[in-house]
Design a protein around this motif. Structure first.
Motif, PDB file in Angstrom:
ATOM      1  N   PHE A 233      38.977 -25.863  47.871  1.00 30.26           N
ATOM      2  CA  PHE A 233      37.618 -25.892  47.373  1.00 30.26           C
ATOM      3  C   PHE A 233      36.771 -26.155  48.691  1.00 30.26           C
ATOM      4  O   PHE A 233      36.945 -26.976  49.461  1.00 30.26           O
ATOM      5  CB  PHE A 233      37.447 -26.861  46.387  1.00 30.26           C
ATOM      6  CG  PHE A 233      35.841 -26.902  45.867  1.00 30.26           C
ATOM      7  CD1 PHE A 233      35.257 -27.953  46.142  1.00 30.26           C
ATOM      8  CD2 PHE A 233      35.142 -25.912  45.147  1.00 30.26           C
ATOM      9  CE1 PHE A 233      33.900 -28.174  46.213  1.00 30.26           C
ATOM     10  CE2 PHE A 233      33.916 -26.366  44.863  1.00 30.26           C
ATOM     11  CZ  PHE A 233      33.305 -27.294  45.236  1.00 30.26           C
ATOM     12  N   VAL A 234      35.747 -25.236  48.586  1.00 26.62           N
ATOM     13  CA  VAL A 234      34.645 -25.550  49.746  1.00 26.62           C
ATOM     14  C   VAL A 234      33.317 -26.003  49.280  1.00 26.62           C
ATOM     15  O   VAL A 234      32.769 -26.970  49.638  1.00 26.62           O
ATOM     16  CB  VAL A 234      34.335 -24.321  50.515  1.00 26.62           C
ATOM     17  CG1 VAL A 234      33.229 -24.444  51.320  1.00 26.62           C
ATOM     18  CG2 VAL A 234      35.671 -23.967  51.507  1.00 26.62           C
ATOM     19  N   GLY A 235      32.955 -25.214  48.044  1.00 30.56           N
ATOM     20  CA  GLY A 235      31.412 -25.630  47.588  1.00 30.56           C
ATOM     21  C   GLY A 235      31.281 -24.828  46.476  1.00 30.56           C
ATOM     22  O   GLY A 235      32.143 -23.824  45.962  1.00 30.56           O
ATOM     23  N   PHE A 236      30.446 -25.100  45.641  1.00 34.96           N
ATOM     24  CA  PHE A 236      29.949 -24.658  44.189  1.00 34.96           C
ATOM     25  C   PHE A 236      28.547 -24.799  43.922  1.00 34.96           C
ATOM     26  O   PHE A 236      27.752 -25.566  44.723  1.00 34.96           O
ATOM     27  CB  PHE A 236      30.703 -25.655  43.086  1.00 34.96           C
ATOM     28  CG  PHE A 236      30.454 -25.355  41.571  1.00 34.96           C
ATOM     29  CD1 PHE A 236      29.397 -25.953  41.187  1.00 34.96           C
ATOM     30  CD2 PHE A 236      31.265 -24.461  41.309  1.00 34.96           C
ATOM     31  CE1 PHE A 236      29.134 -25.774  39.766  1.00 34.96           C
ATOM     32  CE2 PHE A 236      31.133 -24.419  39.814  1.00 34.96           C
ATOM     33  CZ  PHE A 236      30.140 -25.189  39.127  1.00 34.96           C
TER      34      PHE A 236
ATOM     35  N   TYR B  39      29.972 -29.808  47.382  1.00 36.63           N
ATOM     36  CA  TYR B  39      30.564 -29.543  48.555  1.00 36.63           C
ATOM     37  C   TYR B  39      31.694 -30.404  48.778  1.00 36.63           C
ATOM     38  O   TYR B  39      31.654 -31.537  48.413  1.00 36.63           O
ATOM     39  CB  TYR B  39      29.752 -29.322  49.658  1.00 36.63           C
ATOM     40  CG  TYR B  39      28.510 -28.585  49.880  1.00 36.63           C
ATOM     41  CD1 TYR B  39      27.379 -29.028  49.429  1.00 36.63           C
ATOM     42  CD2 TYR B  39      28.767 -27.205  49.994  1.00 36.63           C
ATOM     43  CE1 TYR B  39      26.488 -28.220  49.273  1.00 36.63           C
ATOM     44  CE2 TYR B  39      27.798 -26.419  49.899  1.00 36.63           C
ATOM     45  CZ  TYR B  39      26.454 -26.795  49.500  1.00 36.63           C
ATOM     46  OH  TYR B  39      25.362 -26.083  49.298  1.00 36.63           O
ATOM     47  N   THR B  40      32.798 -29.840  49.390  1.00 35.78           N
ATOM     48  CA  THR B  40      33.848 -30.835  49.654  1.00 35.78           C
ATOM     49  C   THR B  40      33.700 -31.697  50.900  1.00 35.78           C
ATOM     50  O   THR B  40      32.560 -31.392  51.588  1.00 35.78           O
ATOM     51  CB  THR B  40      35.288 -30.056  50.021  1.00 35.78           C
ATOM     52  OG1 THR B  40      36.218 -31.006  50.136  1.00 35.78           O
ATOM     53  CG2 THR B  40      35.072 -29.375  51.453  1.00 35.78           C
ATOM     54  N   ASP B  41      34.135 -32.893  51.126  1.00 36.08           N
ATOM     55  CA  ASP B  41      33.297 -33.760  51.642  1.00 36.08           C
ATOM     56  C   ASP B  41      33.338 -33.174  53.492  1.00 36.08           C
ATOM     57  O   ASP B  41      32.443 -33.743  54.324  1.00 36.08           O
ATOM     58  CB  ASP B  41      34.224 -35.125  51.810  1.00 36.08           C
ATOM     59  CG  ASP B  41      34.032 -35.973  50.639  1.00 36.08           C
ATOM     60  OD1 ASP B  41      34.582 -36.706  50.518  1.00 36.08           O
ATOM     61  OD2 ASP B  41      32.960 -35.726  50.019  1.00 36.08           O
ATOM     62  N   SER B  42      34.458 -32.329  53.719  1.00 38.61           N
ATOM     63  CA  SER B  42      34.327 -31.883  55.111  1.00 38.61           C
ATOM     64  C   SER B  42      33.319 -31.179  55.582  1.00 38.61           C
ATOM     65  O   SER B  42      33.208 -30.975  56.830  1.00 38.61           O
ATOM     66  CB  SER B  42      35.672 -31.385  55.294  1.00 38.61           C
ATOM     67  OG  SER B  42      35.966 -30.345  54.501  1.00 38.61           O
ATOM     68  N   VAL B  43      32.607 -30.611  54.376  1.00 42.68           N
ATOM     69  CA  VAL B  43      31.887 -29.501  55.055  1.00 42.68           C
ATOM     70  C   VAL B  43      30.189 -29.992  54.649  1.00 42.68           C
ATOM     71  O   VAL B  43      29.136 -29.378  54.931  1.00 42.68           O
ATOM     72  CB  VAL B  43      31.849 -28.297  54.516  1.00 42.68           C
ATOM     73  CG1 VAL B  43      33.150 -27.689  54.623  1.00 42.68           C
ATOM     74  CG2 VAL B  43      31.401 -28.227  52.910  1.00 42.68           C
TER      75      VAL B  43
END
Length: 123
Positions: free
Chosen positions: A46-49, A59-63
């Motif tokens: 998952f990246v974002g929603f 967003y996922t924490d890394s991005v």
């Protein structure tokens, strides 16, 4: 309805790209939407929603702080603006339509996936 992601490419670390997800044969208006990414040998993550209204994004924490999702339902396009790119962002990026009820980060709760677009970030 079909989804098609585009806009990927090769960029140097620190650079930016904007991905697009276009719907054809229908609309994703009224649906929450998400972005995922996948590298060989790893699960699609998952990246974002973005909510159907566009009012909320997650967003996922890394991005967080580097990526931003937006949507233009009049044009049937969703965007993923990616800034300050890092080599670890290298992946095939996918957009998808959420029909779930529990977790926007679970790929099992998405029913429609676009073809991915390759993003490569060089160091």
């Amino acid at each position: 309805v079909q989804l098609q992601a585009s806009g990927g490419g090769l960029v140097q670390a620190g650079g930016s790209l904007r991905l697009s997800c276009a719907a054809s044969g229908g609309t994703f208006s009224g649906y929450h939407m998400g972005w995922f990414r996948e590298v060989p040998g790893k699960e699609r993550e998952f990246v974002g929603f973005i909510t159907w209204s566009g009012d909320s994004t997650y967003y996922t924490d890394s991005v967080k702080g580097r990526f931003a999702i937006s949507r233009d339902d009049a044009k049937n396009i969703m965007y993923l603006q990616m800034n300050s790119l890092k080599p670890e962002d290298t992946a095939v990026y996918y957009c998808a339509r959420w029909i779930g009820s529990h977790s926007y980060a679970s790929r099992r709760e998405y029913d429609l996936w676009g073809q991915g677009t390759q993003v490569t970030v060089s160091s």
